[in-house]
Design an enzyme around this catalytic site. Structure first.
Site, PDB file in Angstrom:
ATOM      1  N   HIS A  22       0.797  -1.238   0.000  1.00 50.29           N
ATOM      2  CA  HIS A  22       0.000   0.000   0.000  1.00 50.29           C
ATOM      3  C   HIS A  22       0.819   1.272   0.000  1.00 50.29           C
ATOM      4  CE1 HIS A  22      -4.022  -1.751   0.749  1.00 50.29           C
ATOM      5  NE2 HIS A  22      -3.331  -2.699   1.347  1.00 50.29           N
ATOM      6  N   LYS A  43      -7.059  14.223   4.146  1.00 47.89           N
ATOM      7  CA  LYS A  43      -6.275  12.980   4.138  1.00 47.89           C
ATOM      8  C   LYS A  43      -5.244  13.094   5.246  1.00 47.89           C
ATOM      9  CE  LYS A  43      -5.466  13.923  -0.326  1.00 47.89           C
ATOM     10  NZ  LYS A  43      -5.712  12.757  -1.143  1.00 47.89           N
ATOM     11  N   ARG A  44      -4.550  11.981   5.573  1.00 43.76           N
ATOM     12  CA  ARG A  44      -3.484  12.089   6.556  1.00 43.76           C
ATOM     13  C   ARG A  44      -2.540  13.205   6.146  1.00 43.76           C
ATOM     14  NH1 ARG A  44       0.082   7.878   6.431  1.00 43.76           N
ATOM     15  NH2 ARG A  44      -0.852   7.187   4.482  1.00 43.76           N
ATOM     16  N   LYS A 103       1.959  14.149   0.426  1.00 42.10           N
ATOM     17  CA  LYS A 103       0.610  14.486  -0.037  1.00 42.10           C
ATOM     18  C   LYS A 103       0.488  15.981  -0.359  1.00 42.10           C
ATOM     19  CE  LYS A 103      -1.489  10.697   2.605  1.00 42.10           C
ATOM     20  NZ  LYS A 103      -2.259   9.835   1.691  1.00 42.10           N
ATOM     21  N   THR A 158      -8.059   6.929  -2.035  1.00 39.71           N
ATOM     22  CA  THR A 158      -9.417   6.412  -2.199  1.00 39.71           C
ATOM     23  C   THR A 158     -10.438   7.525  -1.991  1.00 39.71           C
ATOM     24  OG1 THR A 158      -9.160   5.600   0.057  1.00 39.71           O
ATOM     25  CG2 THR A 158      -9.117   3.960  -1.703  1.00 39.71           C
ATOM     26  N   LYS A 193     -14.194   8.789  -3.771  1.00 34.28           N
ATOM     27  CA  LYS A 193     -15.423   9.196  -3.065  1.00 34.28           C
ATOM     28  C   LYS A 193     -15.875  10.564  -3.550  1.00 34.28           C
ATOM     29  CE  LYS A 193     -13.528   6.641   0.769  1.00 34.28           C
ATOM     30  NZ  LYS A 193     -12.631   6.759   1.933  1.00 34.28           N
TER      31      LYS A 193
END
Ligand code: 26V
Length: 893
Positions: A405, A623-624, A629, A734, A738
């Site tokens: 992952h 998100k985290r 990111k 993910t 959504k």
């Protein structure tokens, strides 16, 4: 209960006195007793199921809720009855329905004895269960009516439920979506996880410092109505100790792993699968009563404390040896309990031929945390079942599979070899043997194809035990170690073990699977090309569209031909395409979005006190918090925009597209740089939100404690969402799926699942910016060579922050420093924020331009939903079932 059951069965079979019957029973051999009990149990269960009718209509449900209150199923006190009690009673009523389905499914699987898959994961981010459970059972209307007749609303009671937050991020939420899909597809598969007392942590934002604070997440404090404790299902978990003789493990410590089942109902099926979570408890015989009575509480309570420590939190800090030992103990307990349970069930179903185990069992390891499942299966087969090492290895290799992952090097787990040796001596022995065999096989397979040097490098990359062998080429011998003085620490590389033991190795989006094969595990790809697969992630359309966005769902159902078939078959959403330009659909679509924006606006006001303008574009990144990111790119872009607006004339400002910029996400407690990013966001918010020149043109919000239900509030309201990781770093993502399902447009890089989302929605409806994955290394080299010239827009923005415009002067020095310099991890702008900045802000201008044309925007929004069908986790799970697990639906009649 057991007593009545014995009495009932015995009085039927022998017509003598109760005492005599018990005596006869006790005199019988254990075997006969067990068989008799089993036969009786089956009939008692059957009778009970026939005798009790679980209501499925509103009136019956109402009575059921009342019964929970009146009979003490929930711990309510007459003079003190609150909404939480009412929620508990409602949940208990729903639980009865779930238990009925769970039992039927268990019995059916038992009878059919199909091949079954097991998803082992350290994380399950289930979120709330009530809306989802009754939604999947198609009883939402009935519950709503029942509660209304009792003076309550389902929506507000649902808010009383605590989030089951046993996860950290995408990996855990994916596991939860997968369970929903497994149940919905009626597949024989279960989840295994850990019942942490406090989960990860609850995030607060300190009002004075604007910084993240972590609090224990007491999700179990008022009990968990969704779990069924199974104290009768318990396995010993051993640690430490020594090896006697060749391989006899004499453990030094033990805890008991006790099962708690959470029923997971499928949608449109009676199937209801199990998420079995393990709790650690002290083993009773280890309780030293004498020590306790001698007031030596420390000695007496030792095993109890160990068990409690093990279950306290997910991912305890691992900076110290103790921390590492605790984390590894948790991982081992998850694996050992799950594998013992899997083998027990395999036997219970009447299977006996161990060689055929892979025909009945497949274990999916969710990342490397459950790697020990492989050596644990080996141990049980060899030590407990008496199989040979070779046979056990053949079986294991056909039974376990591995999903990767992340390609972030710091997340590829390595455990110090000495710790592993101490904690799990028998497993270490097995791992050494696996490694030996692996290296011998490699040498054999590549004989004459690689020269000595190539072979040495190849083995160095692939061996499980890092920094252990003196000379890989000459053939390592057991116990061979490098000279201590010059040796870097010896470690056990869990991913390498997974690649060697796994029947398959998969990534979670096409680009990520390609990277895994070409870079991360390139040597393994040379050996085991056939093992490598891609399984692009997905999300459940039940939770992430049907239930979290009823307003849009209603519009969708109407416009795809008055059918809710899209809730399972998301390809049906394509039917929206024909009407994407239709003003009538557009009007309804926008109304639904506005309704969700209002709910989100209220939520932001409630949690942060910030009043956001409803007509602004809702622009969300949740998100985290992680440097890769690039929340930093987003906030620097916001600062740039802020300064631009400030420099505008009144007339120019009138043309600005107002934006509400929302951030959410947790920074891991010890990840200092991530916490600084959180602080920069709150600091910018403090300035921008109070700047009268800006007013409603821009608001910057950090929503605290991002979790599943916060996501369910934010995502349906979002118009633009940001998925802006450095190309090649985000395995999949993910939330992007959504957002897309909920008609939100994406600004993003060519990374993770963005690539596939863009293919589906079309280039014209995706805001793409930034360099591509193959340009990343050259960009880093350019930087290292001192040749990169950052754009002025970027440098000016950095300088502005540095000038003390936000927070305290100097507060962001280390953060800004990471964007400077020329090379190295953590400096030299490793994640290339400066490189992509210009492209990003230009792309944001395109976003504004597109938003000005509301018809065009709404068309893109409709097309986003219409083309999101691929990202249904039912599709992903169908692929796992067919291409890895080899399991077929087993539908409860
Ligand atoms: C991270 C951390 C960070 C805190 C300390 C403990 C710890 C342990 C493990 C990890 C690895 C997390 C891996 C992960 O969550 N990966 C995400 O998986 C998603 C589902 O496949 C995917 O969509 C995301 O892109 C990926 O980041």
């Amino acid at each position: 209960m057991l007593f009545t059951h014995l009495f009932f069965s015995l009085s039927l079979s022998h017509q003598s006195s109760f005492k005599n019957q018990i005596k006869t029973l006790l005199l019988k051999t254990n075997e006969t007793t067990k068989t008799e009990q089993k036969i009786n149990a089956a009939s008692v269960f059957e009778e009970a199921e026939k005798a009790v009718v679980i209501p499925k209509d509103a009136d019956g449900i109402k009575k059921s809720i009342q019964r929970q209150i009146a009979t003490g199923t929930i711990p309510a006190i007459p003079t003190y009855f609150d909404n939480e009690d009412m929620y508990q009673a409602t949940a208990q009523a729903a639980r009865e329905q779930l238990v009925e389905r769970w039992n039927d499914t268990y019995e059916h699987f038992h009878k059919e004895n199909p091949k079954q898959a097991y998803y082992i994961s350290m994380e399950f981010l289930q979120g709330r269960a009530l809306t989802n459970a009754i939604g999947n059972m198609k009883l939402t209307g009935e519950y709503s009516d029942a509660l209304r007749s009792l003076g309550y609303s389902l929506e507000s009671l649902a808010e009383e439920e605590k989030n089951m937050g046993l996860g950290n991020g995408g990996l855990g939420r994916l596991a939860a979506c997968f369970l929903d899909s497994i149940a919905t597809l009626s597949l024989p598969a279960w989840g295994y996880g850990m019942r942490y007392k406090y989960g990860l942590f609850k995030q607060g934002i300190d009002q004075t410092t604007g910084q993240q604070k972590e609090y224990a997440d007491d999700w179990l404090v008022r009990g968990n109505p969704w779990e069924i404790p199974r104290p009768q299902i318990s396995y010993p978990i051993s640690f430490y100790g020594k090896i006697e003789g060749d391989s006899k493990w004499v453990p030094g410590q033990q805890v008991a792993a006790v099962a708690y089942d959470t029923p997971i109902p499928g949608y449109n099926t009676k199937n209801c699968i199990s998420l079995r979570l393990w709790d650690a408890q002290p083993i009773v015989k280890d309780f030293n009563l004498t020590a306790f009575n001698d007031s030596d509480y420390k000695a007496a309570m030792g095993p109890t404390n160990l068990a409690q420590q093990m279950m306290a939190v997910l991912y305890p800090g691992d900076a110290t040896k103790e921390g590492k030992a605790l984390r590894l103990s948790q991982q081992y307990m998850l694996c050992s309990a799950s594998v013992q349970d899997i083998l027990a069930r395999w036997k219970e179903r009447g299977n006996t031929d161990w060689e055929k185990l892979p025909e009945k069992v497949c274990v999916q390891m969710n990342d490397t945390h459950p790697t020990l499942a492989a050596p644990e299966l080996m141990r049980l087969l060899i030590d407990e079942e008496g199989l040979t090492w070779e046979k056990s290895w053949e079986i294991t290799k056909k039974t376990v599979a591995y999903t990767n992952h992340t390609v972030m090097p710091e997340a590829l787990e390595k455990w110090p070899l000495d710790l592993m040796e101490e904690l799990l001596p028998r497993h270490m022995q097995i791992i050494r043997q696996i490694d030996q065999k692996f290296m011998n096989d490699v040498k054999e397979a590549f004989k004459g194809k690689k020269d000595d040097k190539e072979m040495a490098a190849f083995l160095k990359a692939t061996t499980i035990l890092e920094n252990v062998y003196a000379d890989s080429v000459g053939g390592p011998k057991m116990g061979d170690t490098m000279e201590k003085a010059e040796a870097p620490p010896a470690t056990v590389r869990m991913a390498n073990l997974c690649c060697i033991a796994g029947l398959s190795i998969n990534g979670v989006a096409q680009i990520h699977s390609d990277i895994v094969k070409a870079f991360t595990f390139k040597e393994f790809a040379e050996i085991y090309g056939y093992k490598f697969q891609n399984k692009t992630n997905g999300v459940t359309p039940r939770r992430w569209l049907a239930f979290c966005n009823p307003e849009l769902s209603k519009v969708i159902t109407k416009w795809v031909g008055n059918t809710d078939a899209w809730i399972t078959d998301t390809e049906v959403l394509r039917k929206l395409m024909d009407n994407a330009k239709n003003p009538e659909l557009q009007k309804e679509w926008k109304e639904a979005k506005l309704a969700r924006k209002q709910i989100c606006k209220d939520y932001i006001k409630k949690t942060t006190g910030i009043d956001v303008p409803i007509n602004a574009m809702f622009d969300i990144q949740v998100k985290r918090i992680h440097e890769y990111k690039r929340q930093l790119l987003n906030i620097l872009g916001i600062i740039y925009r802020y300064r631009q607006i400030k420099a505008m004339s009144k007339e120019e400002r009138a043309k600005v597209v107002p934006r509400v910029c929302v951030f959410g996400g947790k920074a891991y407690a010890t990840y200092i740089q991530a916490k600084r990013i959180v602080r920069l966001v709150t600091a910018v918010g403090e300035v921008v939100n109070n700047d009268p020149e800006i007013g409603d043109l821009m608001k910057v919000v950090f929503v605290p404690d991002y979790n599943v239900s916060v996501a369910e509030t934010l995502i349906p309201a979002s118009e633009l969402s940001q998925h802006i990781s450095t190309a090649g770093t985000e395995a999949s993502g993910t939330s992007n799926m959504k957002f897309q399902m909920n008609g939100c447009l994406i600004i993003g890089t060519l990374d993770g699942a963005n690539v596939e989302i863009r293919e589906c929605v079309g280039d014209d409806h995706f805001f793409l910016f930034g360099i591509t994955e193959d340009e990343v290394e050259p960009a880093r080299e350019e930087r290292a060579a001192g040749k990169f010239v950052a754009p002025k827009t970027f440098l000016d923005t950095i300088e502005y922050v540095r000038s003390g415009a936000f927070g305290k002067k100097g507060e962001f020095e280390e953060l800004l420093g990471s964007l400077e310099g020329n090379s190295g991890f953590g400096q030299g702008d490793y994640f290339l924020v400066g490189k992509d900045f210009q492209s990003y802000i230009e792309c944001q201008d395109e976003v504004d331009e597109a938003y000005r044309n509301q018809e065009g925007w709404t068309e893109s929004s409709i097309l986003s939903t219409a083309t999101s069908g691929k990202f249904n986790s039912d599709r992903t799970i169908d692929q796992y079932a067919k291409e890895i697990w080899d399991i077929k639906p087993c539908v409860v009649p």
